[in-house]
Design an enzyme around this catalytic site. Structure first.
Site, PDB file in Angstrom:
ATOM      1  N   TYR A  42       0.808  -1.216   0.000  1.00 17.51           N
ATOM      2  CA  TYR A  42       0.000   0.000   0.000  1.00 17.51           C
ATOM      3  C   TYR A  42       0.847   1.274   0.000  1.00 17.51           C
ATOM      4  O   TYR A  42       0.314   2.364  -0.247  1.00 17.51           O
ATOM      5  CB  TYR A  42      -0.930   0.042   1.217  1.00 17.51           C
ATOM      6  CG  TYR A  42      -1.848  -1.140   1.380  1.00 17.51           C
ATOM      7  CD1 TYR A  42      -2.097  -2.029   0.328  1.00 17.51           C
ATOM      8  CD2 TYR A  42      -2.463  -1.390   2.602  1.00 17.51           C
ATOM      9  CE1 TYR A  42      -2.934  -3.125   0.511  1.00 17.51           C
ATOM     10  CE2 TYR A  42      -3.308  -2.475   2.777  1.00 17.51           C
ATOM     11  CZ  TYR A  42      -3.529  -3.344   1.736  1.00 17.51           C
ATOM     12  OH  TYR A  42      -4.355  -4.417   1.920  1.00 17.51           O
ATOM     13  N   LEU A 181     -17.522  -4.162   1.474  1.00 18.55           N
ATOM     14  CA  LEU A 181     -18.637  -3.472   0.812  1.00 18.55           C
ATOM     15  C   LEU A 181     -18.575  -3.686  -0.698  1.00 18.55           C
ATOM     16  O   LEU A 181     -19.203  -2.943  -1.462  1.00 18.55           O
ATOM     17  CB  LEU A 181     -18.607  -1.974   1.147  1.00 18.55           C
ATOM     18  CG  LEU A 181     -18.541  -1.640   2.644  1.00 18.55           C
ATOM     19  CD1 LEU A 181     -18.475  -0.138   2.858  1.00 18.55           C
ATOM     20  CD2 LEU A 181     -19.726  -2.243   3.384  1.00 18.55           C
ATOM     21  N   ASN A 230     -19.384   3.377   9.726  1.00 16.91           N
ATOM     22  CA  ASN A 230     -19.076   1.951   9.699  1.00 16.91           C
ATOM     23  C   ASN A 230     -19.012   1.348  11.098  1.00 16.91           C
ATOM     24  O   ASN A 230     -19.372   0.176  11.290  1.00 16.91           O
ATOM     25  CB  ASN A 230     -17.758   1.708   8.962  1.00 16.91           C
ATOM     26  CG  ASN A 230     -17.854   1.967   7.473  1.00 16.91           C
ATOM     27  OD1 ASN A 230     -18.950   2.050   6.918  1.00 16.91           O
ATOM     28  ND2 ASN A 230     -16.722   2.097   6.812  1.00 16.91           N
TER      29      ASN A 230
END
Length: 265
Positions: A42, A181, A230
């Site tokens: 990342y 999601l 969330n």
């Protein structure tokens, strides 16, 4: 070492802007998150570490997880790059260190003992794997001295991973669900949205609450108000009929499916 407990976490994949990543991690921890997931791939471990340091939260209360890049899975590279990850994170250990993908330089007989050695040296408390097939998971469990603490895979209402959920129960490890999601596709999924509307829940909260109810630890990537939204999934009152309706959804396809993934070989 006690068993690893993994609460709903903050995923940081695609949090590429350092300032946004740092602020999001800090805000998530101060909103009650206690699990932050990053990876060498990342390219944001420095910002994640800065966010952890900024938050007014005790480091020992936070599960910090990172992952070794597939190109770095030769034993010497595992050892060297794990230490570099710790330097970027500003930590002397992580709670959980994953094999990110069983591709690239991955050689189970060579790679996995290197992870055991890092655990024995105190650089990680637990060892995990990610994106493994059932056969590779069983192989890893036989080679590792450390128990597999977590297996991280794509998992959401349209890609429910029943076999890997079963194996998580069999091996007594946590199944961690990325893209919970469906990379936002659930927000345009009319059938799923109808279940959410009938139960007075947002699609995000319903998807995450379903995962938690089915023994999966979701790690949604979020920014801004979505971070706190969330968190509402924790303890959400979701009727059994709603969970059963999600279980019955027609299976879809992976959102993350690289050509060299183990399931494509």
């Amino acid at each position: 070492m006690p068993p690893l407990e993994l609460p709903l976490g903050l995923g940081t994949s695609r949090l590429d802007d350092p300032a946004e990543c740092r602020a999001t991690v800090a805000a998530a921890l101060e909103a009650g998150y206690r699990h932050v997931d990053t990876a060498q791939m990342y390219d944001n471990e420095t910002a994640v570490g800065e966010g952890i340091a900024t938050a007014d939260v005790d480091r020992d209360d936070v599960v910090v997880a990172t992952k070794i890049h597939p190109d770095n899975l030769a034993p010497a590279d595992v050892r060297e790059t794990a230490r570099k990850s710790l330097d970027r994170l500003g930590l002397d250990r992580v709670d959980l260190l994953y094999v990110h993908w069983p591709t690239g330089a991955y050689d189970p007989d060579a790679t996995l003992p290197a992870f055991d050695a890092l655990r024995e040296a105190g650089l990680t408390d637990h060892v995990g794997v990610s994106n493994f097939t059932p056969d590779l998971l069983r192989e890893a469990a036989e080679i590792l001295d450390a128990p597999i603490a977590a297996h991280q895979v794509e998992c959401h209402p349209r890609f429910q991973q029943p076999e890997l959920r079963g194996l998580a129960a069999e091996f007594d490890h946590q199944l961690v669900g990325y893209s919970p999601l469906a990379r936002g596709d659930l927000f345009d999924d009319d059938e799923f949205k109808r279940v959410a509307e009938r139960n007075g829940l947002s699609p995000a909260v319903l998807a995450l609450a379903w995962a938690l109810a089915r023994g999966v630890t979701p790690i949604p990537k979020a920014t801004g108000d979505h971070v706190t939204e969330n968190r509402r999934a924790v303890g959400a009152d979701v009727p059994k009929a709603a969970l059963d309706a999600i279980d019955a959804l027609e299976p879809g396809t992976r959102r993350i499916d690289p050509d060299d993934a183990a399931w494509n070989r």
